[in-house]
Scaffold this motif. Structure first.
Motif, PDB file in Angstrom:
ATOM      1  N   SER A  20       0.775  -1.179  -0.012  1.00 46.61           N
ATOM      2  CA  SER A  20       0.024  -0.044   0.103  1.00 46.61           C
ATOM      3  C   SER A  20       1.052   1.234   0.070  1.00 46.61           C
ATOM      4  CB  SER A  20      -0.916   0.002   1.199  1.00 46.61           C
ATOM      5  OG  SER A  20      -0.194   0.043   2.285  1.00 46.61           O
ATOM      6  N   VAL A  21       2.073   1.182   0.555  1.00 47.68           N
ATOM      7  CA  VAL A  21       2.983   2.355   0.516  1.00 47.68           C
ATOM      8  C   VAL A  21       3.445   2.523  -0.707  1.00 47.68           C
ATOM      9  CG1 VAL A  21       5.252   3.162   1.591  1.00 47.68           C
ATOM     10  CG2 VAL A  21       3.636   1.961   3.150  1.00 47.68           C
ATOM     11  N   VAL A  22       4.088   1.463  -1.452  1.00 51.20           N
ATOM     12  CA  VAL A  22       4.472   1.661  -2.776  1.00 51.20           C
ATOM     13  C   VAL A  22       3.509   1.973  -3.728  1.00 51.20           C
ATOM     14  CG1 VAL A  22       5.174   0.299  -4.772  1.00 51.20           C
ATOM     15  CG2 VAL A  22       6.015  -0.116  -2.443  1.00 51.20           C
ATOM     16  N   GLN A  23       2.190   1.742  -3.393  1.00 50.04           N
ATOM     17  CA  GLN A  23       1.037   1.901  -4.418  1.00 50.04           C
ATOM     18  C   GLN A  23       0.647   3.514  -4.400  1.00 50.04           C
ATOM     19  OE1 GLN A  23      -2.668   0.094  -3.953  1.00 50.04           O
ATOM     20  NE2 GLN A  23      -3.691   0.651  -5.647  1.00 50.04           N
ATOM     21  N   ALA A  24       0.830   4.052  -2.891  1.00 48.29           N
ATOM     22  CA  ALA A  24       0.548   5.363  -2.736  1.00 48.29           C
ATOM     23  C   ALA A  24       1.766   6.356  -3.672  1.00 48.29           C
ATOM     24  CB  ALA A  24       0.466   5.800  -1.272  1.00 48.29           C
ATOM     25  N   LEU A  25       2.910   5.875  -3.410  1.00 40.71           N
ATOM     26  CA  LEU A  25       4.112   6.667  -3.837  1.00 40.71           C
ATOM     27  C   LEU A  25       4.065   6.543  -5.330  1.00 40.71           C
ATOM     28  CD1 LEU A  25       6.923   5.604  -1.468  1.00 40.71           C
ATOM     29  CD2 LEU A  25       5.808   7.905  -1.739  1.00 40.71           C
ATOM     30  N   LYS A  26       3.512   5.541  -6.170  1.00 36.75           N
ATOM     31  CA  LYS A  26       3.482   5.358  -7.364  1.00 36.75           C
ATOM     32  C   LYS A  26       2.516   6.437  -8.118  1.00 36.75           C
ATOM     33  CE  LYS A  26       4.948   0.589  -8.539  1.00 36.75           C
ATOM     34  NZ  LYS A  26       6.232   1.327  -9.413  1.00 36.75           N
ATOM     35  N   GLN A  27       1.232   6.563  -7.050  1.00 32.22           N
ATOM     36  CA  GLN A  27       0.233   7.553  -7.518  1.00 32.22           C
ATOM     37  C   GLN A  27       0.676   8.945  -7.434  1.00 32.22           C
ATOM     38  OE1 GLN A  27      -3.148   6.060  -5.225  1.00 32.22           O
ATOM     39  NE2 GLN A  27      -3.388   4.318  -6.478  1.00 32.22           N
ATOM     40  N   GLN A  28       1.487   9.296  -6.219  1.00 30.14           N
ATOM     41  CA  GLN A  28       1.822  10.727  -6.131  1.00 30.14           C
ATOM     42  C   GLN A  28       3.203  10.535  -5.533  1.00 30.14           C
ATOM     43  OE1 GLN A  28      -1.070  12.569  -3.682  1.00 30.14           O
ATOM     44  NE2 GLN A  28      -0.094  14.552  -3.710  1.00 30.14           N
ATOM     45  N   PRO A  29       4.047  10.646  -6.421  1.00 28.58           N
ATOM     46  CA  PRO A  29       5.308  10.829  -6.044  1.00 28.58           C
ATOM     47  C   PRO A  29       5.911  11.807  -4.946  1.00 28.58           C
ATOM     48  CG  PRO A  29       5.415  10.327  -8.251  1.00 28.58           C
ATOM     49  CD  PRO A  29       3.845  10.674  -7.883  1.00 28.58           C
ATOM     50  N   GLY A  30       6.645  11.321  -4.032  1.00 29.38           N
ATOM     51  CA  GLY A  30       7.356  12.394  -2.877  1.00 29.38           C
ATOM     52  C   GLY A  30       6.090  12.629  -1.885  1.00 29.38           C
TER      53      GLY A  30
END
Length: 327
Positions: free
Chosen positions: A141-151
């Motif tokens: 879920s952390v990786v998915q959130a970063l892919k959707q909104q980098p940084g």
């Protein structure tokens, strides 16, 4: 007739001029054990628990005192030890990977060969934690959130080159994401920032997170960066289980100036080995007990060759630009 008296007087005056006769190491004065991170963190806590056990095995008059020199991800402390007189009265805790990584990517205040490794103490997996009320429950879920909104998410750690920072670098490289990296002066400070909501996650070592095995604690584990689950926190999945094959450990050990005499190094190594096997120390170590992993200095030095190879790509990507000299 008066010659013996005069000779005794002359000898007494000479001794006063030179000061009191010195005893053999380690009885002359306290041994300084330097820690490169702020008080309260895992490295500091272990040093303070270990010190009296090692002192006891060095002799009745031996005494080890812990001093903190935080800053630059442990660089200041290692440099202090490297520059110290090699007489056995200044030793320090070194933290791997930072100890070997810092000189790899920048012009550090020391080189790895400036210090002599005495013994490894622990081999402690890195753990990514969040507040208990965080909506994120696993690394996917952390990786998915970063892919959707980098940084968009912030990650605290103990400074550039530490195991937490390098685990974050690996996450970004392997998962192809961009995160917000926030360095602190130690794990205690990073955990405090997480508790206060100043960062979304914090990287710590497993030995610093006894709370994860306790019900009702303020934090929860997102992932541990090890090949298999550490028994002490077997409720926390590995990063590999989430499809992100990251392995990053925090090794801690004792080091001294490079030119420390071999006999003093051997006495320290034996005292440390005996202390780590002492049931009283193991009970006192508490959080560190599950990750104790003694290794003699020579063997540890040899083992770090593999670490350098693994860290080289990260060092290349972070290396500071070479200074250009104007002609």
């Amino acid at each position: 007739m008066h010659m013996p008296l005069l000779r005794r007087l002359a000898l007494s005056l000479a001794m006063l001029a030179c000061g009191p006769a010195l005893a053999a190491w380690p009885d002359d004065r306290p041994i300084e054990l330097v820690v490169g991170f702020a008080a309260g963190g895992g490295t500091d806590q272990m040093a303070r628990v270990l010190a009296p056990f090692v002192s006891r095995r060095l002799g009745a008059n031996a005494r080890i005192i812990v001093t903190n020199k935080p800053g630059a991800a442990g660089e200041l402390a290692v440099a202090h030890v490297a520059r110290a007189k090699p007489d056995g009265y200044t030793i320090g805790i070194v933290n791997v990977p930072g100890f070997i990584f810092l000189p790899m990517y920048k012009e550090a205040q020391y080189k790895a060969e400036d210090v002599r490794l005495i013994a490894r103490l622990v081999d402690d997996p890195t753990v990514l934690i969040a507040r208990k009320d965080s909506k994120y429950t696993d690394l996917r879920s952390v990786v998915q959130a970063l892919k959707q909104q980098p940084g968009s998410l912030s990650f605290g750690h103990s400074g550039v080159g530490t195991n937490g920072h390098l685990a974050l670098e690996q996450l970004q490289r392997i998962a192809g994401v961009q995160a917000n990296s926030i360095p602190f002066k130690g794990a205690a400070e990073a955990k405090t920032a997480l508790m206060g909501g100043h960062v979304d996650f914090t990287y710590v070592s497993a030995g610093e997170m006894r709370e994860l095995s306790l019900a009702g604690g303020p934090f929860k584990g997102i992932a541990q960066m090890s090949k298999t689950r550490l028994r002490a926190i077997d409720n926390v999945p590995t990063a590999q289980e989430a499809g992100v094959p990251i392995v990053m450990s925090s090794e801690r050990g004792v080091a001294a100036p490079a030119r420390l005499p071999a006999d003093i190094a051997q006495r320290l190594e034996k005292a440390i080995e005996a202390s780590l096997r002492d049931p009283e120390f193991i009970a006192a170590a508490r959080n560190d007990a599950p990750v104790l992993a003694f290794l003699p200095g020579a063997a540890w030095t040899a083992a770090l060759t593999g670490n350098r190879k693994e860290l080289q790509p990260i060092a290349d990507s972070l290396r500071e630009p070479q200074k250009v000299t104007q002609k």
